[in-house]
Design a protein around this motif. Structure first.
Motif, PDB file in Angstrom:
ATOM      1  N   GLY A 316       0.865  -1.114   0.027  1.00 58.28           N
ATOM      2  CA  GLY A 316      -0.045  -0.106  -0.134  1.00 58.28           C
ATOM      3  C   GLY A 316       0.745   1.271   0.023  1.00 58.28           C
ATOM      4  N   ASN A 317       0.238   2.433   0.122  1.00 59.72           N
ATOM      5  CA  ASN A 317       0.867   3.684  -0.087  1.00 59.72           C
ATOM      6  C   ASN A 317       0.855   4.128   1.326  1.00 59.72           C
ATOM      7  OD1 ASN A 317       1.771   6.300  -0.715  1.00 59.72           O
ATOM      8  ND2 ASN A 317      -0.222   7.159  -0.622  1.00 59.72           N
ATOM      9  N   ALA A 318       2.163   4.466   1.897  1.00 60.47           N
ATOM     10  CA  ALA A 318       2.294   5.242   3.307  1.00 60.47           C
ATOM     11  C   ALA A 318       2.613   6.507   3.213  1.00 60.47           C
ATOM     12  CB  ALA A 318       3.338   4.468   4.007  1.00 60.47           C
ATOM     13  N   VAL A 319       2.825   7.040   2.052  1.00 58.70           N
ATOM     14  CA  VAL A 319       3.307   8.500   1.716  1.00 58.70           C
ATOM     15  C   VAL A 319       2.128   9.451   1.854  1.00 58.70           C
ATOM     16  CG1 VAL A 319       4.258  10.269   0.099  1.00 58.70           C
ATOM     17  CG2 VAL A 319       5.135   7.804   0.103  1.00 58.70           C
ATOM     18  N   GLY A 320       2.093  10.276   3.041  1.00 57.75           N
ATOM     19  CA  GLY A 320       1.110  11.123   3.350  1.00 57.75           C
ATOM     20  C   GLY A 320       0.711  12.304   2.499  1.00 57.75           C
ATOM     21  N   THR A 321      -0.245  12.932   2.452  1.00 58.30           N
ATOM     22  CA  THR A 321      -0.921  14.069   1.892  1.00 58.30           C
ATOM     23  C   THR A 321      -2.243  14.424   2.567  1.00 58.30           C
ATOM     24  OG1 THR A 321      -1.465  15.321  -0.157  1.00 58.30           O
ATOM     25  CG2 THR A 321      -2.220  12.771   0.040  1.00 58.30           C
ATOM     26  N   ASP A 322      -2.560  15.811   2.866  1.00 53.83           N
ATOM     27  CA  ASP A 322      -3.749  16.018   2.985  1.00 53.83           C
ATOM     28  C   ASP A 322      -4.693  16.475   1.908  1.00 53.83           C
ATOM     29  OD1 ASP A 322      -2.468  18.368   2.040  1.00 53.83           O
ATOM     30  OD2 ASP A 322      -2.705  19.678   3.835  1.00 53.83           O
ATOM     31  N   CYS A 323      -4.231  15.664   0.580  1.00 55.99           N
ATOM     32  CA  CYS A 323      -5.156  16.070  -0.359  1.00 55.99           C
ATOM     33  C   CYS A 323      -5.603  14.964  -1.170  1.00 55.99           C
ATOM     34  CB  CYS A 323      -4.242  16.885  -1.574  1.00 55.99           C
ATOM     35  SG  CYS A 323      -3.940  18.460  -0.934  1.00 55.99           S
ATOM     36  N   ALA A 324      -6.130  13.852  -0.289  1.00 54.96           N
ATOM     37  CA  ALA A 324      -6.824  12.585  -0.846  1.00 54.96           C
ATOM     38  C   ALA A 324      -7.962  12.342   0.088  1.00 54.96           C
ATOM     39  CB  ALA A 324      -5.800  11.484  -0.776  1.00 54.96           C
ATOM     40  N   ILE A 369       0.961   6.326  -5.691  1.00 56.79           N
ATOM     41  CA  ILE A 369       0.044   5.816  -6.263  1.00 56.79           C
ATOM     42  C   ILE A 369      -1.116   5.350  -5.263  1.00 56.79           C
ATOM     43  CG2 ILE A 369      -0.896   3.789  -7.469  1.00 56.79           C
ATOM     44  CD1 ILE A 369       1.774   3.419  -8.774  1.00 56.79           C
ATOM     45  N   PHE A 370      -2.403   5.839  -5.341  1.00 53.76           N
ATOM     46  CA  PHE A 370      -3.488   5.830  -4.413  1.00 53.76           C
ATOM     47  C   PHE A 370      -4.526   4.729  -4.701  1.00 53.76           C
ATOM     48  CE2 PHE A 370      -1.736   9.937  -3.727  1.00 53.76           C
ATOM     49  CZ  PHE A 370      -1.554  10.086  -2.257  1.00 53.76           C
ATOM     50  N   GLY A 371      -4.168   4.180  -5.756  1.00 60.58           N
ATOM     51  CA  GLY A 371      -5.040   3.013  -6.194  1.00 60.58           C
ATOM     52  C   GLY A 371      -4.906   2.824  -7.812  1.00 60.58           C
ATOM     53  N   PHE A 372      -5.068   1.399  -8.146  1.00 57.42           N
ATOM     54  CA  PHE A 372      -4.686   0.980  -9.513  1.00 57.42           C
ATOM     55  C   PHE A 372      -6.009  -0.111  -9.818  1.00 57.42           C
ATOM     56  CE2 PHE A 372      -2.699  -2.438  -7.327  1.00 57.42           C
ATOM     57  CZ  PHE A 372      -2.503  -3.343  -8.405  1.00 57.42           C
ATOM     58  N   ASP A 373      -6.085  -0.310 -11.255  1.00 59.46           N
ATOM     59  CA  ASP A 373      -6.476  -1.692 -11.588  1.00 59.46           C
ATOM     60  C   ASP A 373      -6.018  -1.938 -13.100  1.00 59.46           C
ATOM     61  OD1 ASP A 373      -8.177  -3.762 -11.722  1.00 59.46           O
ATOM     62  OD2 ASP A 373      -9.971  -2.716 -11.748  1.00 59.46           O
ATOM     63  N   LEU A 374      -6.335  -3.202 -13.224  1.00 59.71           N
ATOM     64  CA  LEU A 374      -5.539  -3.548 -14.756  1.00 59.71           C
ATOM     65  C   LEU A 374      -6.548  -4.034 -15.919  1.00 59.71           C
ATOM     66  CD1 LEU A 374      -2.570  -5.910 -12.966  1.00 59.71           C
ATOM     67  CD2 LEU A 374      -2.291  -3.449 -13.662  1.00 59.71           C
ATOM     68  N   GLN A 375      -5.928  -3.849 -16.997  1.00 57.64           N
ATOM     69  CA  GLN A 375      -6.596  -4.274 -18.132  1.00 57.64           C
ATOM     70  C   GLN A 375      -5.641  -4.874 -19.039  1.00 57.64           C
ATOM     71  OE1 GLN A 375      -8.963  -1.593 -20.305  1.00 57.64           O
ATOM     72  NE2 GLN A 375     -10.749  -1.965 -19.299  1.00 57.64           N
ATOM     73  N   GLY A 376      -5.237  -6.145 -19.002  1.00 54.91           N
ATOM     74  CA  GLY A 376      -4.085  -6.495 -19.908  1.00 54.91           C
ATOM     75  C   GLY A 376      -2.905  -6.046 -19.248  1.00 54.91           C
ATOM     76  N   ASP A 377      -2.139  -5.515 -20.267  1.00 60.17           N
ATOM     77  CA  ASP A 377      -0.881  -4.731 -20.084  1.00 60.17           C
ATOM     78  C   ASP A 377      -1.050  -3.172 -19.603  1.00 60.17           C
ATOM     79  OD1 ASP A 377       0.760  -6.890 -20.273  1.00 60.17           O
ATOM     80  OD2 ASP A 377       0.483  -6.693 -22.414  1.00 60.17           O
ATOM     81  N   THR A 378      -2.472  -2.801 -19.555  1.00 55.40           N
ATOM     82  CA  THR A 378      -2.674  -1.451 -19.141  1.00 55.40           C
ATOM     83  C   THR A 378      -2.786  -1.176 -17.628  1.00 55.40           C
ATOM     84  OG1 THR A 378      -3.483  -0.959 -21.474  1.00 55.40           O
ATOM     85  CG2 THR A 378      -4.171   0.546 -19.587  1.00 55.40           C
ATOM     86  N   ILE A 382      -4.849   5.979  -9.759  1.00 54.41           N
ATOM     87  CA  ILE A 382      -4.933   7.342  -9.265  1.00 54.41           C
ATOM     88  C   ILE A 382      -3.761   7.499  -8.606  1.00 54.41           C
ATOM     89  CG2 ILE A 382      -6.262   8.450  -7.330  1.00 54.41           C
ATOM     90  CD1 ILE A 382      -8.663   6.265  -7.527  1.00 54.41           C
ATOM     91  N   ALA A 383      -3.274   8.804  -8.909  1.00 53.55           N
ATOM     92  CA  ALA A 383      -1.836   9.330  -8.483  1.00 53.55           C
ATOM     93  C   ALA A 383      -1.517  10.491  -8.268  1.00 53.55           C
ATOM     94  CB  ALA A 383      -0.973   8.302  -9.355  1.00 53.55           C
ATOM     95  N   MET A 384      -0.568  10.924  -7.650  1.00 54.39           N
ATOM     96  CA  MET A 384      -0.029  12.196  -7.557  1.00 54.39           C
ATOM     97  C   MET A 384       1.376  12.090  -7.826  1.00 54.39           C
ATOM     98  SD  MET A 384      -1.562  13.386  -3.917  1.00 54.39           S
ATOM     99  CE  MET A 384      -1.104  15.143  -3.902  1.00 54.39           C
TER     100      MET A 384
END
Length: 680
Positions: A316-324, A369-378, A382-384
């Motif tokens: 998971g993502n442990a990098v903090g922000t106040d913009c999520a 990266i705050f979340g992802f999903d895959l479609q084949g090689d794509t 959701i990222a900053m």
């Protein structure tokens, strides 16, 4: 709107606009990203503050490289039913709202074709559904928020139902506690509440519960092709076991097989993988409750466990922000590969584990990266990155090319001064340490400036080079802002993160060494005009700092811990977290706990301190801030306390917009009062 010229934030130059304190209300945040079955499509949620001191959540679609809004009501919980249709929970009908207001339980679902007009009501389930997944035969696997006293009203005749509703209303002024834990931060009092598994059959209009009323499900994964469910949780009536059991449920026979008994392993996630169960778990041996989970393969027949990867990296993502705002999936099995977002010191790339358990970096990512999903090689992300706010990105896993597909926040930062973090390495032994410095707007090296040290929470949190609104605000207000990841921070393995029994020692030394290094690198900072602030662990460390040095002009302690003895007894995770982190209990070695408590040194404090706390913060309860406030004011130190009603531990990130504005105004005014004297 999204075909216009892309605007990017400025990193230098004069005559740029200042970022406003309340500008975060114009930011838009993304969550719950789910790829569709049709190539090039993904749905997600966009959140933004509204004029009613709350937030609006709308469903959006990415299709063929373009994004567009799908719904205008407040909706966030959805699934893909097929490549054209979304099924989502919503409250659109006034009658449904009235029923909920009267104390009834129900979840109303709507169905929307992404290419054909408005959504239509699909079904009403007479329970509070918190999660749902589509089974292969069209039924829904549900997680239901079930109250042991009241949720059964859906099964009663109308007269008995009304009697129970009346009793529920009469009991609203009372809170009975009969089990532990009995509350949880952000969820309120949970006594008598469970998360139950159930199946909804739309043809029959019926709910079939699969787990016992007293069993609390912590997480699950559906294997749609095999009609199996892997889930973890524990049955309890008095005290819940911290370490869940792991189970496999056959949806055809409704039989449940226990793979790991409760009390053995702390389970982060588990799901079917190549005929086995892939699970991230930790026994909490060498490094205690915070130990990083390793990956295991579990044979569902023999229940034998095999180490898949001797992992020492944070999932998971442990990098903090106040913009999520909101969450999204951080893992995915695709054929024989397992993909996961993992924290690497100060950034979060996407990693791949092959069938042999070998880990490689599937997508390097210099950001978060705050979340992802895959479609084949794509990969959809959701990222900053590049000091921009959250956006939707589309990446090719073969080439590494990553394209920004949404531009929700380009305009709001255009022509604003966005300070670029400048890395500062300040130690090499026993571990390399570094941090970052934000230079103030219109920085003139010939002038003197105030500064703010900002400390992250956790302690197993992390800072990185992502946009942080409060820091950017202070840089725009003429401050140097500096921040770092000291020992105890996440993303560098268990040995680096292990602070058990050492709070206020090596971490304090790291912060002081970093402050010295910043002052040496930037002689433009006035050493007599530096403030310090932080929340959660950052609040604890702020409390510790003001009792062990007088070098800071002022401090702002947020959602803090001051007394580990009391914290262990009142926090929602006190018994599991506090006792573990102190490496002692009040009964085994109370002096060791007291020695790590900032309250012990409160009589030595001379630093003017602001305390920020929330009445419904059950992680670091309000009494922690009150104790420190009372201690220092009775020793003659100037202090102020601002307490927020109706807010929890996450005030700075997800609190009501007006409360977030007031919090940031309080801190900024306090810093200005004590750090900007020479400018008056």
């Amino acid at each position: 709107l999204y075909k216009r010229q892309i605007l990017i934030p400025y990193f230098g130059g004069k005559n740029m606009r200042k970022i406003r304190l309340d500008q975060f209300t114009e930011y838009r945040f993304c969550s719950n990203l789910q790829a569709g079955a049709k190539p090039g499509t993904a749905a997600f949620v966009v959140t933004q503050a509204n004029g009613d001191n709350g937030y609006d959540n709308h469903l959006w679609l990415l299709e063929d490289g373009q994004v567009r809004q799908l719904t205008s009501f407040n909706e966030s919980n959805f699934i893909w039913e097929d490549e054209e249709t979304l099924l989502f929970a919503s409250l659109r009908d006034p009658k449904d709202k009235e029923a909920l207001a009267a104390g009834e339980e129900r979840t109303v679902f709507y169905r929307l074709n992404i290419h054909q007009g408005e959504a239509r009501k699909a079904m009403t389930i007479p329970y509070t559904v918190t999660g749902f997944k589509r089974m292969k035969d069209g039924r829904l696997l549900l997680t239901i928020r079930y109250h042991l006293d009241y949720s059964r009203m859906a099964e009663l005749p109308e007269q008995e139902k009304q009697t129970l509703l009346k009793k529920k209303k009469e009991e609203q002024d009372y809170q009975i506690v009969s089990e532990a834990p009995y509350y949880f931060d952000g969820a309120g009092f949970t006594n008598g509440l469970r998360s139950r598994l159930a199946v909804w059959d739309p043809k029959q209009g019926s709910v079939d519960f699969l787990t016992a009323p007293t069993f609390a499900v912590s997480g699950l994964e559906l294997e749609a092709e095999t009609n199996q469910v892997v889930f973890w949780g524990a049955d309890f009536t008095a005290v819940k076991e911290v370490k869940d059991g792991l189970y496999r449920l056959d949806l055809t026979t409704k039989t449940i097989d226990c793979l790991i008994e409760p009390g053995q392993m702390k389970i982060s996630f588990a799901q079917g993988y190549c005929g086995a169960i892939l699970a991230a778990m930790s026994a909490g041996g060498k490094y205690g409750a915070g130990e990083t989970p390793k990956l295991y393969l579990i044979d569902p027949q023999t229940k034998a466990r095999t180490l898949f990867n001797d992992n020492d990296a944070t999932f998971g993502n442990a990098v903090g922000t106040d913009c999520a705002f909101g969450g999204s999936a951080m893992k995915k099995i695709a054929s024989t590969d397992f993909y996961a977002v993992m924290t690497d010191a100060d950034h979060t790339p996407l990693f791949r584990f092959d069938s042999q358990g070998r880990r490689t970096e599937a997508l390097p990512f210099d950001g978060a990266i705050f979340g992802f999903d895959l479609q084949g090689d794509t990969a959809y992300l959701i990222a900053m990155k590049d000091m921009k706010l959250q956006e939707i990105y589309e990446a090719n896993l073969k080439t590494g090319e990553c394209v920004q597909r949404s531009h929700f926040n380009d305009a709001v930062l255009a022509e604003c001064y966005v300070a670029k973090p400048k890395r500062l390495d300040y130690a090499q032994t026993p571990d390399p340490l570094w941090g970052w410095v934000l230079e103030p707007k219109d920085y003139d090296p010939s002038k003197k400036y105030p500064a703010i040290l900002d400390i992250h929470g956790g302690p197993r949190g992390s800072y990185g080079t992502v946009f942080y609104h409060e820091m950017q605000l202070w840089a725009n207000e003429g401050y140097f802002v500096f921040f770092c990841n000291v020992h105890g921070s996440d993303g560098r393995g268990d040995a680096f993160a292990d602070l058990r029994g050492k709070f206020g020692t090596i971490d304090f030394d790291d912060f002081m060494q970093f402050t010295d290094a910043v002052l040496k690198a930037y002689p433009q900072i006035d050493a007599k005009r530096i403030g310090v602030t932080g929340g959660s662990y950052g609040g604890y460390m702020t409390n510790w700092i003001i009792g062990h040095t007088d070098r800071f002009a002022c401090a702002a302690s947020q959602r803090s811990i001051s007394n580990w003895v009391s914290e262990n007894m009142v926090s929602d995770i006190g018994f599991s977290f506090g006792n573990d982190q102190m490496d002692a209990t009040p009964w085994s070695d109370v002096n060791k706990i007291w020695d790590q408590s900032p309250l012990k040194a409160a009589d030595r404090c001379v630093t003017p301190t602001l305390f920020i706390h929330s009445f419904e913060d059950y992680r670091c309860p309000i009494q922690e801030g009150m104790q420190m406030y009372n201690a220092i004011v009775h020793h003659g130190v100037e202090a102020r306390m601002c307490l927020f009603k109706g807010e929890s531990h996450g005030l700075s990130r997800g609190g009501k917009p007006l409360h977030r504005i007031r919090r940031l105004q309080e801190i900024t005014d306090w810093m200005n009062r004590f750090c900007k004297q020479e400018e008056k």
